[in-house]
Scaffold this motif. Structure first.
Motif, PDB file in Angstrom:
ATOM      1  N   ALA A 116       0.847  -1.197   0.000  1.00  0.00           N
ATOM      2  CA  ALA A 116       0.000   0.000   0.000  1.00  0.00           C
ATOM      3  C   ALA A 116       0.885   1.251   0.000  1.00  0.00           C
ATOM      4  N   ASP A 160      -4.676   5.220   0.618  1.00  0.00           N
ATOM      5  CA  ASP A 160      -4.460   4.463  -0.616  1.00  0.00           C
ATOM      6  C   ASP A 160      -5.795   4.043  -1.231  1.00  0.00           C
ATOM      7  N   PHE A 161      -6.708   3.579  -0.375  1.00  0.00           N
ATOM      8  CA  PHE A 161      -8.031   3.185  -0.874  1.00  0.00           C
ATOM      9  C   PHE A 161      -8.712   4.360  -1.567  1.00  0.00           C
ATOM     10  N   THR A 168      -4.482  -2.230  -1.104  1.00  0.00           N
ATOM     11  CA  THR A 168      -4.504  -1.267   0.001  1.00  0.00           C
ATOM     12  C   THR A 168      -4.291  -1.906   1.375  1.00  0.00           C
TER      13      THR A 168
END
Ligand SMILES: *Cc1c(COP(=O)(O)O)cnc(C)c1O
Length: 463
Positions: free
Chosen positions: A37, A73-74, A329
């Motif tokens: 991630a 990150d998501f 992620t």
């Protein structure tokens, strides 16, 4: 290959699968940004951190095993998909990859829509605040109750998967005095795998209505005649963990061919097509996934070109990435337990989870990497196999990986790219408790799905 489940008990050394491992990396402490991630890094002391928080603190506070999800990150990946496709297309996140109410909120805030395929996923989506009109309902065997709940809630579309379901949904919508927007899922005869695809005339699988033999055209015709349905488009999903765009090219060609036939026969131009999900991610450094903007450009061009050739207005496109958004992620944080060197073979490293938190290795022969994360090490690489604590010799998390030879019980190791299809496929095998999902952002770490407890297990067991 260790594809199938094995009964409990020892497995003889002469049937151990061959390794497919490459040479050990130059430095075992390196974290390849392709598989980890975005905010994951190793600090000056050699401890891995995510969102600025070190994994030892995460383990102390939340225990192990734990799925650790990088919220920034998501959101970045969700936004990249949204931006790449722009306002004239829709991105539906495939909830089956991993769904929780926090995830639903992030998706909502980032402007994505959501695919669900069961009453449970629908309940999570609604409870997380996703507006019903941005939800698509999938599945090859939706129950009458699930259909009723979806129609009542006002979902934006139901993806019809069979002739029987066309009638079922029409009937339920009518009985509720509603007209339900639907897409019809067809199978176009494209089987896509990681690095190749096969175009066939038929598809031997449970999903969708075959294009072959005019069945899909027949399904559209029937649906168009039913008052309870508003047919908005055609849906096609060709596989998963795909890197090669040419499978989508064949699929789009065939879907557009159907749209043309529908126009020619019924005078109706359906306004939408959905090309499904299935875009691949990097599980190991050998995988090279495409960026969302490249995928968007390729898909949009393919559809426009095909529509131009068929003299159709270009329909609104939607896509359904699941793995490509959530997969990279998260990592699974484990504590090392027993270490068992087998002379001339490899070293078995047991962790405190296993096939109950990651079934993909046993189920699909999936490949993962692993790293020592609670400290750096200069020790020699040793060929290792990371296994779980279940009573099953197929309980493998990482088939072949290099870990430092000084690995010891109590060390923390992490398996990256476990955001998709790990927590969502987790089980209670051996009455092992399903791990929590801890989301990390710059404000800290917090549980978004808590760890299962023995009370949770016993509550279901009514004695
Ligand atoms: C599983 C699935 C997806 C998502 O697949 P990914 O490989 O996670 O992108 C999208 N659409 C449908 C219909 C699916 O069944």
């Amino acid at each position: 290959m260790s594809r199938s489940a094995h009964p409990a008990g020892p497995r003889h050394a002469d049937v151990l699968p061959e390794g497919h491992y490459s040479a050990p990396p130059a430095d075992l402490n390196t974290l390849d940004p392709k598989v980890w991630a975005q905010t994951v890094t190793r600090d000056d002391e050699g401890v891995v951190t995510v969102g600025g928080i070190d994994v030892k603190r995460i383990a102390e506070e939340f225990g192990t095993p734990t799925y650790v999800l990088d919220e920034a990150d998501f959101r970045a990946r969700a936004r990249a998909w949204r931006t790449a496709f722009g306002p004239d297309a829709d991105v539906f996140y495939a909830g089956k990859a991993f769904l929780s109410r926090a995830v639903v909120r992030w998706l909502n805030e980032e402007g994505l829509n959501l695919d669900v395929c069961s009453g449970g996923e629908l309940a999570t989506a609604l409870s997380g605040g996703m507006p019903a009109e941005r939800i698509a309902f999938h599945g090859n065997n939706k129950s009458a109750d699930e259909i009723r709940r979806a129609v009542e809630a006002g979902v934006g579309r139901i993806v019809l998967d069979s002739f029987q379901e066309i009638v079922r949904v029409a009937h339920i919508a009518q009985s509720l005095g509603k007209r339900q927007k639907v897409q019809i899922r067809i199978t176009v005869g494209v089987e896509a795998h990681t690095h190749e695809f096969i175009a066939t005339a038929h598809e031997d699988q449970k999903f969708g209505i075959p294009l072959a033999g005019g069945q899909a055209a027949e399904a559209v015709q029937r649906a168009l005649q039913l008052d309870g349905l508003d047919v908005i488009g055609i849906h096609s999903h060709i596989g998963s963990q795909i890197f090669d765009m040419s499978g989508f090219e064949v699929a789009a060609h065939r879907v557009v061919g159907l749209l043309r036939d529908i126009r020619d026969e019924h005078g109706v131009e359906l306004p939408e097509i959905d090309l499904g999900g299935g875009l691949g991610i990097a599980y190991t450094s050998d995988d090279d996934p495409r960026e969302p903007h490249e995928i968007a450009k390729a898909l949009t061009e393919i559809v426009s070109r095909e529509c131009e050739a068929a003299r159709l207005r270009t329909p609104r496109i939607s896509v359904e990435p699941g793995r490509a958004i959530v997969g990279p992620t998260a990592f699974t944080l484990y504590e090392v337990g027993t270490i068992k060197p087998l002379d001339g073979l490899r070293t078995y490293v047991s962790v405190d989870g296993g096939m109950s938190d990651n079934i993909r290795t046993a189920l699909y022969d999936a490949e993962y990497t692993v790293a020592l994360v609670s400290r750096a090490s200069d020790a020699e690489p040793m060929l290792a196999r990371v296994v779980g604590k279940h009573c099953e010799s197929g309980d493998i998390v990482v088939k072949d990986a290099f870990l430092p030879a000084d690995l010891a019980p109590g060390d923390l190791i992490a398996v990256p790219a476990t955001g998709a299809y790990c927590r969502s496929m987790a089980s209670n095998y051996n009455h092992v408790l399903r791990p929590p999902v801890v989301a990390v952002n710059d404000e800290g770490a917090r549980v978004i799905v808590r760890r299962e407890t023995e009370e949770d297990l016993l509550r279901l067991d009514v004695g």
